[in-house]
Every structure is written in structure tokens, then in C-alpha cells.
Scaffold this motif. Sequence first.
Motif, mmCIF file in Angstrom:
data_model
loop_
_atom_site.group_PDB
_atom_site.id
_atom_site.type_symbol
_atom_site.label_atom_id
_atom_site.label_comp_id
_atom_site.label_asym_id
_atom_site.label_seq_id
_atom_site.Cartn_x
_atom_site.Cartn_y
_atom_site.Cartn_z
ATOM 1 N N LEU A 64 0.856 -1.175 0.000
ATOM 2 C CA LEU A 64 0.000 0.000 0.000
ATOM 3 C C LEU A 64 0.894 1.228 0.000
ATOM 4 O O LEU A 64 1.671 1.440 0.938
ATOM 5 C CB LEU A 64 -0.903 0.009 1.242
ATOM 6 N N LEU A 65 0.819 2.030 -1.048
ATOM 7 C CA LEU A 65 1.673 3.202 -1.189
ATOM 8 C C LEU A 65 1.122 4.374 -0.374
ATOM 9 O O LEU A 65 -0.061 4.403 -0.020
ATOM 10 C CB LEU A 65 1.794 3.589 -2.660
ATOM 11 N N ALA A 66 1.984 5.325 -0.096
ATOM 12 C CA ALA A 66 1.612 6.459 0.749
ATOM 13 C C ALA A 66 0.498 7.306 0.137
ATOM 14 O O ALA A 66 -0.249 7.968 0.862
ATOM 15 C CB ALA A 66 2.840 7.317 1.028
ATOM 16 N N ASP A 67 0.378 7.280 -1.199
ATOM 17 C CA ASP A 67 -0.662 8.090 -1.835
ATOM 18 C C ASP A 67 -1.994 7.357 -1.925
ATOM 19 O O ASP A 67 -2.940 7.856 -2.528
ATOM 20 C CB ASP A 67 -0.211 8.548 -3.228
ATOM 21 N N GLY A 68 -2.081 6.161 -1.316
ATOM 22 C CA GLY A 68 -3.337 5.424 -1.282
ATOM 23 C C GLY A 68 -3.476 4.365 -2.346
ATOM 24 O O GLY A 68 -4.405 3.555 -2.300
ATOM 25 N N ARG A 69 -2.586 4.351 -3.326
ATOM 26 C CA ARG A 69 -2.641 3.317 -4.356
ATOM 27 C C ARG A 69 -2.001 2.024 -3.857
ATOM 28 O O ARG A 69 -1.309 2.006 -2.842
ATOM 29 C CB ARG A 69 -1.920 3.785 -5.622
ATOM 30 N N THR A 70 -2.221 0.960 -4.605
ATOM 31 C CA THR A 70 -1.616 -0.333 -4.318
ATOM 32 C C THR A 70 -0.709 -0.702 -5.475
ATOM 33 O O THR A 70 -0.937 -0.288 -6.614
ATOM 34 C CB THR A 70 -2.708 -1.410 -4.156
ATOM 35 N N ALA A 71 0.342 -1.480 -5.197
ATOM 36 C CA ALA A 71 1.214 -2.002 -6.251
ATOM 37 C C ALA A 71 1.557 -3.442 -5.935
ATOM 38 O O ALA A 71 1.696 -3.827 -4.762
ATOM 39 C CB ALA A 71 2.488 -1.168 -6.372
ATOM 40 N N PHE A 72 1.680 -4.248 -6.989
ATOM 41 C CA PHE A 72 2.184 -5.607 -6.861
ATOM 42 C C PHE A 72 3.701 -5.567 -7.030
ATOM 43 O O PHE A 72 4.209 -4.808 -7.856
ATOM 44 C CB PHE A 72 1.582 -6.523 -7.931
ATOM 45 N N VAL A 73 4.415 -6.383 -6.268
ATOM 46 C CA VAL A 73 5.871 -6.394 -6.329
ATOM 47 C C VAL A 73 6.360 -7.829 -6.550
ATOM 48 O O VAL A 73 5.933 -8.749 -5.850
ATOM 49 C CB VAL A 73 6.496 -5.831 -5.035
ATOM 50 N N GLU A 74 7.247 -7.988 -7.519
ATOM 51 C CA GLU A 74 7.913 -9.261 -7.775
ATOM 52 C C GLU A 74 9.413 -9.051 -7.659
ATOM 53 O O GLU A 74 9.956 -8.097 -8.226
ATOM 54 C CB GLU A 74 7.562 -9.798 -9.167
ATOM 55 N N LEU A 75 10.085 -9.929 -6.941
ATOM 56 C CA LEU A 75 11.528 -9.863 -6.766
ATOM 57 C C LEU A 75 12.136 -10.997 -7.570
ATOM 58 O O LEU A 75 11.867 -12.171 -7.307
ATOM 59 C CB LEU A 75 11.861 -9.996 -5.278
ATOM 60 N N ASP A 76 12.940 -10.676 -8.569
ATOM 61 C CA ASP A 76 13.526 -11.733 -9.404
ATOM 62 C C ASP A 76 15.018 -11.873 -9.147
ATOM 63 O O ASP A 76 15.767 -10.899 -9.218
ATOM 64 C CB ASP A 76 13.310 -11.442 -10.889
ATOM 65 N N ARG A 77 15.431 -13.114 -8.857
ATOM 66 C CA ARG A 77 16.848 -13.452 -8.756
ATOM 67 C C ARG A 77 17.220 -14.546 -9.752
ATOM 68 O O ARG A 77 18.266 -14.475 -10.385
ATOM 69 C CB ARG A 77 17.199 -13.933 -7.345
ATOM 70 N N THR A 78 16.359 -15.539 -9.886
ATOM 71 C CA THR A 78 16.732 -16.721 -10.669
ATOM 72 C C THR A 78 15.662 -17.180 -11.659
ATOM 73 O O THR A 78 15.855 -18.189 -12.325
ATOM 74 C CB THR A 78 17.053 -17.894 -9.718
ATOM 75 N N MET A 79 14.557 -16.482 -11.767
ATOM 76 C CA MET A 79 13.500 -16.933 -12.671
ATOM 77 C C MET A 79 13.946 -16.834 -14.127
ATOM 78 O O MET A 79 14.665 -15.904 -14.497
ATOM 79 C CB MET A 79 12.226 -16.122 -12.470
ATOM 80 N N TYR A 81 13.302 -16.168 -18.180
ATOM 81 C CA TYR A 81 12.495 -15.159 -18.859
ATOM 82 C C TYR A 81 11.122 -15.721 -19.209
ATOM 83 O O TYR A 81 10.122 -15.000 -19.137
ATOM 84 C CB TYR A 81 13.201 -14.678 -20.125
ATOM 85 N N ALA A 82 11.065 -16.988 -19.545
ATOM 86 C CA ALA A 82 9.781 -17.604 -19.878
ATOM 87 C C ALA A 82 8.844 -17.581 -18.674
ATOM 88 O O ALA A 82 7.643 -17.304 -18.805
ATOM 89 C CB ALA A 82 9.998 -19.043 -20.350
ATOM 90 N N ARG A 83 9.376 -17.851 -17.492
ATOM 91 C CA ARG A 83 8.540 -17.829 -16.291
ATOM 92 C C ARG A 83 8.094 -16.411 -15.950
ATOM 93 O O ARG A 83 6.970 -16.193 -15.499
ATOM 94 C CB ARG A 83 9.294 -18.441 -15.112
ATOM 95 N N LEU A 84 8.974 -15.444 -16.177
ATOM 96 C CA LEU A 84 8.594 -14.059 -15.920
ATOM 97 C C LEU A 84 7.469 -13.607 -16.850
ATOM 98 O O LEU A 84 6.506 -12.963 -16.421
ATOM 99 C CB LEU A 84 9.810 -13.147 -16.086
ATOM 100 N N ILE A 85 7.589 -13.946 -18.125
ATOM 101 C CA ILE A 85 6.533 -13.583 -19.072
ATOM 102 C C ILE A 85 5.250 -14.317 -18.726
ATOM 103 O O ILE A 85 4.146 -13.751 -18.806
ATOM 104 C CB ILE A 85 6.968 -13.882 -20.519
ATOM 105 N N ALA A 86 5.369 -15.586 -18.317
ATOM 106 C CA ALA A 86 4.187 -16.340 -17.910
ATOM 107 C C ALA A 86 3.510 -15.672 -16.710
ATOM 108 O O ALA A 86 2.280 -15.652 -16.603
ATOM 109 C CB ALA A 86 4.568 -17.776 -17.574
ATOM 110 N N LYS A 87 4.326 -15.107 -15.809
ATOM 111 C CA LYS A 87 3.730 -14.429 -14.659
ATOM 112 C C LYS A 87 3.016 -13.161 -15.092
ATOM 113 O O LYS A 87 1.968 -12.804 -14.540
ATOM 114 C CB LYS A 87 4.798 -14.124 -13.615
ATOM 115 N N LEU A 88 3.559 -12.463 -16.089
ATOM 116 C CA LEU A 88 2.846 -11.303 -16.632
ATOM 117 C C LEU A 88 1.461 -11.727 -17.133
ATOM 118 O O LEU A 88 0.455 -11.039 -16.899
ATOM 119 C CB LEU A 88 3.616 -10.683 -17.791
ATOM 120 N N GLU A 89 1.414 -12.849 -17.810
ATOM 121 C CA GLU A 89 0.146 -13.336 -18.350
ATOM 122 C C GLU A 89 -0.815 -13.715 -17.228
ATOM 123 O O GLU A 89 -2.030 -13.541 -17.351
ATOM 124 C CB GLU A 89 0.412 -14.520 -19.276
ATOM 125 N N ARG A 90 -0.278 -14.209 -16.093
ATOM 126 C CA ARG A 90 -1.127 -14.524 -14.953
ATOM 127 C C ARG A 90 -1.706 -13.248 -14.340
ATOM 128 O O ARG A 90 -2.862 -13.215 -13.922
ATOM 129 C CB ARG A 90 -0.341 -15.303 -13.888
#
Length: 207
Positions: A64-79, A81-90
Motif C-alpha cells: 500500500l503506497l503512501a498516496d493510497g494506491r496499491t502495487a504488486f511487487v515481484e523480486l527476481d533473482r533466478t527466474m 524469462y519464460a517464467r517471468l513472461i508467464a507471470k505477466l500473463e497470470r
Amino acid sequence: MPPAAGRATGRRAAAKTGLREHALALVDTAIAFHRSGVADAGDWQLEVAHPTPGGALISDAVVLLADGRTAFVELDRTMSYARLIAKLERYDAYRTAPPTGRGNAGRAPRQHWEEHYDGHHNDYFEGRHFPPLLIVFAPAPRRAAPGTREAAFHERAAVVQNVRHRQLIVATTTLQRLTEHGPDRPVWRMAGHGERHWPLTGLPRAR
């Protein structure tokens, strides 16, 4: 940050799977947001499940951001590229999932994300906007440098239709850039929209 239930968080398991390093990088991310005043350290939820027609989408974090909006956060170390794009599609599947709210005589049923992340801010933001997805690339042994992985990801994400048309806002940075400058500085690169860097508060809202 409280651990999520059901995860193998013992020392041996964490050392073998990289969970420890992943968690520490996520904590560094939260600290960078906190120090800049963009989000309080207590306003983070970890491993949040979101319903989609194909099964649950698990976000690394929802903030929850200070201005009242929400954001999703993903931390990538080892995923990959195919899995990252698949997560975008999810995330896109979650964005377009059928409404789950009951609705009433004065309001039609709303989607899960509208009920949980956008509903009580609609008047202020003049319409419903799907929260942005923020991806932070962190270093990992035997992997390409975060900046290299970020650039390669953008080459692939640029062809995702709903990213290109700004129906899904995806912004990336590296953990080093984030911790050195803060999320309120122009450290975010928006997928599908060139190499310009934006401050978090300057990212356009989803269409």
C-alpha cells in the motif's frame, strides 16, 4: 516482515532453495520504499494469493503506497524469462477475471482487484485502474547481472499486447538502483515503452 505460513524456512531449506537471499532482497526493497516515504515498512503483505481462472496467482508482495494506491511487487533473482513472461500473463488473467463481488441494486458486481485494491479509492483517482506490477531484479550467483536480465526481459515483454497498450503497467528496476536512489526517483523503466526511466509516482495508470 512476518513469514508466510507453509513455507520451508529452516536454515538448510533456505540455503538450498535461495529463499533466504530472496527474502533479504525483498526486505531491502521494503526498506528503500520506507526510507523514501513512498510506503511504510508495515504496509507490505507477503505471498498474497489472487484468484484467476487458471488457479491462484501468488504475488511476492502487495504494498500500500503512501498516496493510497496499491502495487504488486515481484523480486527476481533466478527466474527464467519464460517464467517471468508467464507471470505477466497470470497478472493479466487476474486483471480480466470475471467479477467476484455480489453487487447490489446500485452497483454492479466488481472484480476481485477492484474489491480489494481499488474500490475505496475510485472517487479520488477518477476511475478504476489496475495496480502496477513492479519487478525488482536482484543479484544471484551464476546468473547474469541484474541490469542484463532487466534489458533482456524488456525485449520479451515489449511484445505482450496488454503491456504495450498500457492495460497492464509493468515497471522494472534493479535492486542496486532502487537502494541507491529510492523508488521516488526516476529508476523505473516501463515495459513496452522505450528506455525512459520514471519515478514511481510518475508512472501512468493502467487504461
